[in-house]
Design an enzyme around this catalytic site. Structure first.
Site, short mmCIF file in Angstrom:
data_model
loop_
_atom_site.label_atom_id
_atom_site.label_comp_id
_atom_site.label_asym_id
_atom_site.label_seq_id
_atom_site.Cartn_x
_atom_site.Cartn_y
_atom_site.Cartn_z
N ASP A 227 0.87 -1.17 -0.05
CA ASP A 227 0.21 0.00 0.15
C ASP A 227 0.71 1.30 0.03
O ASP A 227 2.05 1.27 0.09
CB ASP A 227 -0.90 -0.15 1.07
CG ASP A 227 -0.20 -0.33 2.68
OD1 ASP A 227 1.11 -0.41 2.65
OD2 ASP A 227 -1.06 -0.76 3.56
N ASN B 108 -7.75 -2.53 14.28
CA ASN B 108 -9.32 -2.87 13.63
C ASN B 108 -9.30 -4.32 12.82
O ASN B 108 -10.19 -4.64 12.12
CB ASN B 108 -9.94 -1.84 13.27
CG ASN B 108 -9.16 -1.61 11.79
OD1 ASN B 108 -8.13 -2.08 11.43
ND2 ASN B 108 -9.79 -0.38 11.12
N HIS C 19 -7.22 -4.38 10.38
CA HIS C 19 -7.01 -4.24 8.82
C HIS C 19 -5.71 -4.98 8.50
O HIS C 19 -4.72 -5.07 8.97
CB HIS C 19 -6.94 -2.65 8.73
CG HIS C 19 -5.78 -1.87 8.80
ND1 HIS C 19 -5.98 -0.51 9.28
CD2 HIS C 19 -4.54 -2.30 9.05
CE1 HIS C 19 -4.86 -0.20 9.68
NE2 HIS C 19 -3.85 -1.22 9.39
N GLU D 211 -9.60 -1.66 5.28
CA GLU D 211 -10.31 -1.43 6.59
C GLU D 211 -11.49 -2.34 6.94
O GLU D 211 -12.00 -2.57 6.05
CB GLU D 211 -10.91 0.14 6.86
CG GLU D 211 -9.61 1.02 6.55
CD GLU D 211 -8.51 1.08 7.70
OE1 GLU D 211 -8.31 0.28 8.50
OE2 GLU D 211 -8.30 2.34 8.11
C1 F6R Z 1 1.58 -1.18 6.10
C2 F6R Z 1 0.25 -1.96 6.19
C3 F6R Z 1 -0.53 -2.01 7.70
C4 F6R Z 1 0.07 -1.81 8.75
C5 F6R Z 1 -0.67 -1.78 10.17
C6 F6R Z 1 0.05 -2.07 11.32
O1 F6R Z 1 1.97 -1.51 4.89
O2 F6R Z 1 -0.49 -2.23 5.37
O3 F6R Z 1 -1.84 -2.95 7.43
O4 F6R Z 1 0.84 -3.41 8.51
O5 F6R Z 1 -1.28 -0.58 9.99
O6 F6R Z 1 0.98 -1.24 11.64
P1 F6R Z 1 2.06 -1.14 12.52
O7 F6R Z 1 2.94 -2.40 12.39
O8 F6R Z 1 2.78 0.12 12.61
O9 F6R Z 1 1.23 -1.48 14.01
#
Ligand code: F6R
Length: 244
Positions: free
Chosen positions: A67, A135, A137, A142
């Site tokens: 992403d 959440n 994701h 989301e």
């Molecule tokens: C990042 C991504 C997100 C993160 C998620 C957790 O490329 O796709 O899904 O993996 O938001 O983020 P952290 O690791 O910062 O808790």
């Protein structure tokens, strides 16, 4: 789904890096699906160290990222392009032409189509590294009443904006949209590899690891549909999420 419970997050990241190193050793031209966020940073650190010691050669490897924030140019310090350069790409011998991070500016429809193409062309990713949002994701898919199958533009939820604001000067500087692989691209990988740590992830991990329910309100539960899924979780979070 295989669940590996480790003594620590540090051990989780070491195991993930070893898996990636072993995959590259077996298939030097493999395609790796990569993630950003805090969780995989030590994995990249280990891979850089392995490269420096001559234990892994990325010269033929291809990569595709999950992403990118919409509206951030590649040189923006909070863009995922920048993150990948800083944490991995600039330290190892990947051919820049073999890396792909979704484009956060330009024509959105073209960029999402290009992301899908990069996932599938020449073969799907062997390992897709994943973190998880509070959440549930994955990428920026989301939690909500529906999910989107293919790569798309996604509006970020308030909880994601709040969580990611730690990297920005102010909450109103966090982009509200992102380009992300859809669930189909994520589940296309031979091994979706999720690393989870921290109390904030307990509820989402409960949904993934306890019981057999699948729900769009916790996108990570879709990993249950893939027999190749590997989840690496430290003991502390495994206990907090009720999985141990
Ligand atoms: C990042 C991504 C997100 C993160 C998620 C957790 O490329 O796709 O899904 O993996 O938001 O983020 P952290 O690791 O910062 O808790």
């Amino acid at each position: 789904m295989k669940v590996i419970v480790t003594k620590s997050y540090e051990e989780s990241c070491r195991i993930a890096a070893d898996m990636i190193r072993d995959e590259v050793a077996q298939n030097p031209a493999t395609k790796l699906g990569l993630a950003t966020g805090s969780t995989p940073i030590p994995v990249y650190y280990h891979l850089v160290e392995m490269f420096q010691k001559g234990e892994v050669d990325f010269s033929e490897v291809h990569t595709v990222n999950l992403d990118e924030y919409w509206g951030l140019s590649p040189d923006h310090p909070q863009s995922y392009h920048y993150f990948m350069q800083e944490n991995l790409f600039s330290h190892i011998n990947l051919n820049p032409q073999n890396t792909y991070v979704p484009k956060g500016t330009g024509d959105a429809a073209q960029n999402t189509a290009e992301l899908t193409q990069k996932v599938y062309e020449g073969g799907v990713p062997s390992i897709q590294l994943l973190g998880i949002g509070a959440n549930g994701h994955l990428g920026f898919n989301e939690a909500g009443p529906t999910l989107v199958a293919n790569a798309h533009m996604q509006a970020l939820t308030q909880s994601t904006i709040d969580a990611n604001s730690r990297f920005f000067e102010a909450k109103d500087k966090v982009p509200t949209l992102a380009i992300t692989m859809g669930m189909r691209e994520i589940l296309a990988a031979k091994t979706p590899l999720l690393i989870a740590t921290g109390a904030a992830k307990a509820q989402a991990m409960h949904g993934l690891l306890v019981g057999d329910e699948i729900t769009t309100q916790n996108p990570s539960t879709f990993l249950k549909l893939h027999t190749g899924t590997v989840v690496i979780i430290d003991e502390e979070l495994a206990i907090m999420s009720g999985a141990k």
